[in-house]
Design a protein around this motif. Sequence first.
Motif, short mmCIF file in Angstrom:
data_model
loop_
_atom_site.label_atom_id
_atom_site.label_comp_id
_atom_site.label_asym_id
_atom_site.label_seq_id
_atom_site.Cartn_x
_atom_site.Cartn_y
_atom_site.Cartn_z
N ALA A 1 95.38 -67.73 -57.91
CA ALA A 1 95.78 -68.32 -59.20
C ALA A 1 94.71 -68.07 -60.27
N ALA A 2 93.44 -68.21 -59.88
CA ALA A 2 92.34 -68.01 -60.84
C ALA A 2 92.27 -66.56 -61.29
N PHE A 3 92.42 -65.61 -60.36
CA PHE A 3 92.35 -64.18 -60.71
C PHE A 3 93.58 -63.73 -61.51
N SER A 4 94.76 -64.26 -61.16
CA SER A 4 95.98 -63.83 -61.85
C SER A 4 96.00 -64.28 -63.30
N ALA A 5 95.17 -65.26 -63.64
CA ALA A 5 95.10 -65.74 -65.02
C ALA A 5 94.28 -64.81 -65.92
N LEU A 6 93.45 -63.97 -65.32
CA LEU A 6 92.58 -63.08 -66.11
C LEU A 6 93.36 -62.12 -67.01
N PRO A 7 94.40 -61.40 -66.50
CA PRO A 7 95.15 -60.50 -67.38
C PRO A 7 95.94 -61.24 -68.46
N VAL B 1 95.21 -48.24 -68.13
CA VAL B 1 93.92 -48.35 -67.43
C VAL B 1 94.04 -49.25 -66.21
N ILE B 2 94.73 -50.39 -66.38
CA ILE B 2 94.89 -51.34 -65.27
C ILE B 2 95.54 -50.67 -64.07
N TYR B 3 96.63 -49.95 -64.31
CA TYR B 3 97.38 -49.36 -63.19
C TYR B 3 96.68 -48.14 -62.59
N VAL B 4 96.00 -47.36 -63.41
CA VAL B 4 95.26 -46.21 -62.88
C VAL B 4 94.15 -46.68 -61.95
N VAL B 5 93.42 -47.70 -62.38
CA VAL B 5 92.31 -48.21 -61.56
C VAL B 5 92.83 -48.77 -60.24
N ASN B 6 93.92 -49.54 -60.29
CA ASN B 6 94.48 -50.10 -59.06
C ASN B 6 94.99 -49.02 -58.11
N SER B 7 95.62 -47.98 -58.66
CA SER B 7 96.13 -46.91 -57.80
C SER B 7 94.98 -46.15 -57.12
N LEU B 8 93.86 -46.02 -57.82
CA LEU B 8 92.70 -45.33 -57.25
C LEU B 8 91.97 -46.20 -56.22
N LEU B 9 91.81 -47.47 -56.54
CA LEU B 9 91.05 -48.36 -55.66
C LEU B 9 91.79 -48.71 -54.38
N PHE C 1 91.93 -54.92 -61.46
CA PHE C 1 91.71 -54.94 -60.02
C PHE C 1 91.83 -56.35 -59.46
N LEU C 2 91.18 -57.31 -60.13
CA LEU C 2 91.24 -58.70 -59.67
C LEU C 2 92.59 -59.34 -59.97
N GLY C 3 93.08 -59.12 -61.21
CA GLY C 3 94.28 -59.82 -61.67
C GLY C 3 95.57 -59.34 -61.06
N ILE C 4 95.61 -58.10 -60.57
CA ILE C 4 96.86 -57.58 -59.99
C ILE C 4 96.68 -57.24 -58.51
N GLY C 5 95.74 -56.35 -58.20
CA GLY C 5 95.56 -55.92 -56.82
C GLY C 5 95.07 -57.02 -55.89
N VAL C 6 93.91 -57.60 -56.20
CA VAL C 6 93.32 -58.63 -55.35
C VAL C 6 94.19 -59.89 -55.32
N THR C 7 94.80 -60.21 -56.47
CA THR C 7 95.68 -61.38 -56.54
C THR C 7 96.82 -61.27 -55.54
N MET C 8 97.45 -60.10 -55.51
CA MET C 8 98.57 -59.92 -54.57
C MET C 8 98.10 -60.01 -53.12
N MET C 9 96.93 -59.44 -52.83
CA MET C 9 96.39 -59.50 -51.47
C MET C 9 96.14 -60.96 -51.06
N PHE C 10 95.47 -61.72 -51.92
CA PHE C 10 95.14 -63.11 -51.62
C PHE C 10 96.41 -63.97 -51.52
N PHE C 11 97.39 -63.68 -52.36
CA PHE C 11 98.64 -64.44 -52.36
C PHE C 11 99.36 -64.28 -51.02
N VAL C 12 99.41 -63.04 -50.52
CA VAL C 12 100.07 -62.78 -49.25
C VAL C 12 99.31 -63.43 -48.09
N ILE C 13 97.98 -63.37 -48.14
CA ILE C 13 97.16 -64.01 -47.10
C ILE C 13 97.43 -65.51 -47.07
#
Length: 333
Positions: free
Chosen positions: A44-50, A77-85, A263-275
């Motif tokens: 929740a905290a990370f998803s609020a960043l974007p 920029v957001i999506y390019v970074v997430n696709s690379l990381l 990275f935090l607001g989309i990628g990591v948020t989805m990972m943490f949400f599923v966990i």
Amino acid sequence: MSVVSKFQPTYENLRKSKINKISLFSKLKSKTVGVGFLFAILAAAFSALPNVIPKSFLDAHAVDTSTIPNPLMLVFVIYVVNSLLFSPFRKSQREHEVKKTSRMTLFLLILLGAVEASGTLTYTFGLQETSATNASILVNSETVFAILLGIMIFREKLSKQEVLPFFLIVAGSILIPVGADIQNNEWELSDFMMGDLLIVMSGFFYCLDTFIAKKLDDSIKTRHIVHIMSCTGAIMTLGLMLFFEIPFDISFEELSVMSFVGFLGIGVTMMFFVIALRLIGAVRTVLIYSSTTIFSIVYSILILSEGLTILNIVSTSSVLIGLFVLRNRVGSD
């Protein structure tokens, strides 16, 4: 010596061993729940960043509008970074996953990316015109659209106990903030109100995300979903930038910050949400994740120095109470 007395120490040891195992299981379960809550709160905290950080760049150079980065550039920029990381994590099983993924699944993944990118784009364009606080409240319209689509498409019905919380969400996420803006602008359509409507539209796209994600096979790894979703979003935004001839003009500071936020607001948020979903269940996770609105408002005040009005408090309270009652009701069923 009797048979009972002979085996008495062994029996006592077994009983103590069982008690210790039950105690250990209880402690592990308690820790698991605690970890699940932690992941849900972090999501929740990370998803609020974007929801907030892009606003600081879209308003940072108000005097010289030529230096304001285009929202398309920020989303790209957001999506390019997430696709690379997220790409390196898939290399070990890449060939296996490609063979296993059906055409329908691949289509759904690409569709998910296109809809997610549409939601992020409309939100960012709306954020350029309205306040971050308003946007944080209005984006809860996602729940309203999810319920309406469930009623219209899947023929679901709201029970009598669910009508009031649904109305609270509608009032808090759409009617109060949009109505207040219309009244403040003397019933004339302004840029600020257009921003509000774009945020509401982004809620519709995010709602479609949920329905599409439910159709995906549970065997598909979350990082695989994030990777394809990000690649689709990057290609889509790149195509729009080329079509509208938008220059690739972004400073190093904006690039680095948006990379971190994406990275935090989309990628990591989805990972943490599923966990969190797997550790504490859907209802608890979604209820905690609803606090994204609160985090967004806090960030808006601390980072952007935005003010908090009585109507903002009323709207937020209405949405949170409605979500809490409605999702508790769903969980009890």
